[in-house]
Design a protein around this motif. Structure first.
Motif, PDB file in Angstrom:
ATOM      1  N   ALA A 119       4.200  13.184  59.893  1.00  0.00           N
ATOM      2  CA  ALA A 119       5.505  12.660  59.487  1.00  0.00           C
ATOM      3  C   ALA A 119       5.273  11.805  58.257  1.00  0.00           C
ATOM      4  O   ALA A 119       4.457  10.881  58.272  1.00  0.00           O
ATOM      5  CB  ALA A 119       6.127  11.830  60.602  1.00  0.00           C
TER       6      ALA A 119
ATOM      7  N   THR B 167       7.201   9.372  55.646  1.00  0.00           N
ATOM      8  CA  THR B 167       8.409   8.582  55.433  1.00  0.00           C
ATOM      9  C   THR B 167       8.322   7.927  54.067  1.00  0.00           C
ATOM     10  O   THR B 167       7.298   7.328  53.731  1.00  0.00           O
ATOM     11  CB  THR B 167       8.544   7.489  56.512  1.00  0.00           C
ATOM     12  OG1 THR B 167       8.494   8.103  57.796  1.00  0.00           O
ATOM     13  CG2 THR B 167       9.836   6.717  56.365  1.00  0.00           C
TER      14      THR B 167
ATOM     15  N   ILE C 279      10.618   5.367  51.549  1.00  0.00           N
ATOM     16  CA  ILE C 279      11.775   4.482  51.458  1.00  0.00           C
ATOM     17  C   ILE C 279      11.615   3.620  50.214  1.00  0.00           C
ATOM     18  O   ILE C 279      10.517   3.141  49.919  1.00  0.00           O
ATOM     19  CB  ILE C 279      11.888   3.576  52.702  1.00  0.00           C
ATOM     20  CG1 ILE C 279      12.065   4.421  53.963  1.00  0.00           C
ATOM     21  CG2 ILE C 279      13.031   2.579  52.555  1.00  0.00           C
ATOM     22  CD1 ILE C 279      12.039   3.634  55.252  1.00  0.00           C
TER      23      ILE C 279
ATOM     24  N   SER D  48      13.060  18.222  57.383  1.00  0.00           N
ATOM     25  CA  SER D  48      13.202  17.057  56.520  1.00  0.00           C
ATOM     26  C   SER D  48      14.631  16.555  56.542  1.00  0.00           C
ATOM     27  O   SER D  48      15.564  17.298  56.844  1.00  0.00           O
ATOM     28  CB  SER D  48      12.800  17.390  55.078  1.00  0.00           C
ATOM     29  OG  SER D  48      13.697  18.316  54.520  1.00  0.00           O
ATOM     30  N   THR D  49      14.777  15.303  56.220  1.00  0.00           N
ATOM     31  CA  THR D  49      16.082  14.702  56.027  1.00  0.00           C
ATOM     32  C   THR D  49      15.949  13.658  54.937  1.00  0.00           C
ATOM     33  O   THR D  49      14.919  12.981  54.834  1.00  0.00           O
ATOM     34  CB  THR D  49      16.651  14.105  57.340  1.00  0.00           C
ATOM     35  OG1 THR D  49      17.991  13.694  57.119  1.00  0.00           O
ATOM     36  CG2 THR D  49      15.806  12.959  57.850  1.00  0.00           C
ATOM     37  N   MET D  50      16.983  13.569  54.105  1.00  0.00           N
ATOM     38  CA  MET D  50      16.988  12.602  53.007  1.00  0.00           C
ATOM     39  C   MET D  50      18.396  12.100  52.820  1.00  0.00           C
ATOM     40  O   MET D  50      19.355  12.837  53.006  1.00  0.00           O
ATOM     41  CB  MET D  50      16.513  13.266  51.717  1.00  0.00           C
ATOM     42  CG  MET D  50      16.335  12.317  50.527  1.00  0.00           C
ATOM     43  SD  MET D  50      17.806  11.692  49.717  1.00  0.00           S
ATOM     44  CE  MET D  50      18.405  13.119  48.856  1.00  0.00           C
TER      45      MET D  50
ATOM     46  N   ALA E 108      15.848   7.223  51.136  1.00  0.00           N
ATOM     47  CA  ALA E 108      15.195   7.265  52.450  1.00  0.00           C
ATOM     48  C   ALA E 108      14.981   8.730  52.826  1.00  0.00           C
ATOM     49  O   ALA E 108      15.926   9.516  52.828  1.00  0.00           O
ATOM     50  CB  ALA E 108      16.051   6.571  53.503  1.00  0.00           C
ATOM     51  N   MET E 109      13.730   9.092  53.118  1.00  0.00           N
ATOM     52  CA  MET E 109      13.411  10.472  53.462  1.00  0.00           C
ATOM     53  C   MET E 109      12.332  10.507  54.527  1.00  0.00           C
ATOM     54  O   MET E 109      11.391   9.714  54.497  1.00  0.00           O
ATOM     55  CB  MET E 109      12.930  11.227  52.235  1.00  0.00           C
ATOM     56  CG  MET E 109      12.664  12.700  52.471  1.00  0.00           C
ATOM     57  SD  MET E 109      12.315  13.543  50.902  1.00  0.00           S
ATOM     58  CE  MET E 109      12.411  15.240  51.425  1.00  0.00           C
ATOM     59  N   VAL E 110      12.490  11.440  55.454  1.00  0.00           N
ATOM     60  CA  VAL E 110      11.464  11.720  56.448  1.00  0.00           C
ATOM     61  C   VAL E 110      11.204  13.217  56.394  1.00  0.00           C
ATOM     62  O   VAL E 110      12.135  14.012  56.408  1.00  0.00           O
ATOM     63  CB  VAL E 110      11.885  11.313  57.873  1.00  0.00           C
ATOM     64  CG1 VAL E 110      10.788  11.654  58.876  1.00  0.00           C
ATOM     65  CG2 VAL E 110      12.242   9.839  57.933  1.00  0.00           C
TER      66      VAL E 110
ATOM     67  N   ASP F  95       4.678   6.185  54.091  1.00  0.00           N
ATOM     68  CA  ASP F  95       3.930   6.092  55.340  1.00  0.00           C
ATOM     69  C   ASP F  95       3.640   7.508  55.823  1.00  0.00           C
ATOM     70  O   ASP F  95       4.523   8.371  55.787  1.00  0.00           O
ATOM     71  CB  ASP F  95       4.750   5.339  56.395  1.00  0.00           C
ATOM     72  CG  ASP F  95       4.003   5.223  57.709  1.00  0.00           C
ATOM     73  OD1 ASP F  95       2.970   4.529  57.747  1.00  0.00           O
ATOM     74  OD2 ASP F  95       4.452   5.840  58.701  1.00  0.00           O
TER      75      ASP F  95
END
Length: 178
Positions: free
Chosen positions: A9, A11, A13, A38-40, A48-50, A78
């Motif tokens: 994962a 992350t 930010i 993914s999501t942003m 912010a994106m993971v 991260d």
């Protein structure tokens, strides 16, 4: 990917600027990373994106590849290993619904609405909120077990929405993608 691949994962930010996604995905591709989910979003100018990425590269190698994104101090990056759910996208309960809430902003809207969903054994699998001038908007994808009563959930949501002074709707998602 090989059997020795892992899911990481990632992350990110920080302050938004053009090119973050291009830089991130290029660095991940350079270490053989395959983006699985993914999501942003932008949150008032903050990026912010993971990303869940499958790669045979070590966590340390991925962290080193992404270090230039955080070098200026404007972004925080991260990287951590997560359990491999066999590409299943997590546990899917059953039927999908789109939940919409809008009205005057006040503390407790999300907590109250999420509490109602939880009492019906629903799982919120995607959630977004926005605060505009005089209007709070919540949109969520909710999954309910096949045994759940969507009409009962609608009634309970309507009751809580009335107490909060907001409007609420729950609509079936008729889409094979979910």
């Amino acid at each position: 990917m090989s059997d020795s691949s892992a899911v990481l994962a990632v992350t990110v930010i920080g302050d938004d600027r053009p090119g973050i996604i291009a830089e991130l995905t290029h660095a991940l591709a350079e270490v053989g990373g395959n983006l699985e989910d993914s999501t942003m979003t932008l949150l008032r100018g903050h990026f912010a994106m993971v990303v869940l990425v499958r790669t045979a590269a070590s966590q340390g190698t991925v962290e080193a590849a992404l270090a230039p994104l955080a070098a200026s101090g404007e972004l925080s990056v991260d990287v951590r290993a997560v359990a491999d759910r066999n590409g299943a996208g997590g546990v899917r309960l059953g039927r999908s619904f789109l939940l919409r809430v809008h009205g005057a902003d006040r503390p407790g809207i999300v907590a109250s609405i999420a509490g109602v969903v939880a009492t019906h054994q629903g799982n919120i699998v995607d959630l977004g909120t926005r605060l505009g001038p005089g209007l709070y908007i919540l949109m969520a994808e909710v999954e309910l077990p096949e045994t759940a009563d969507p009409e009962g959930l609608r009634r309970d949501l309507s009751r809580v929405a009335a107490d909060l002074g907001v409007d609420c709707s729950l609509a079936d998602v008729d889409d094979d993608v979910f």
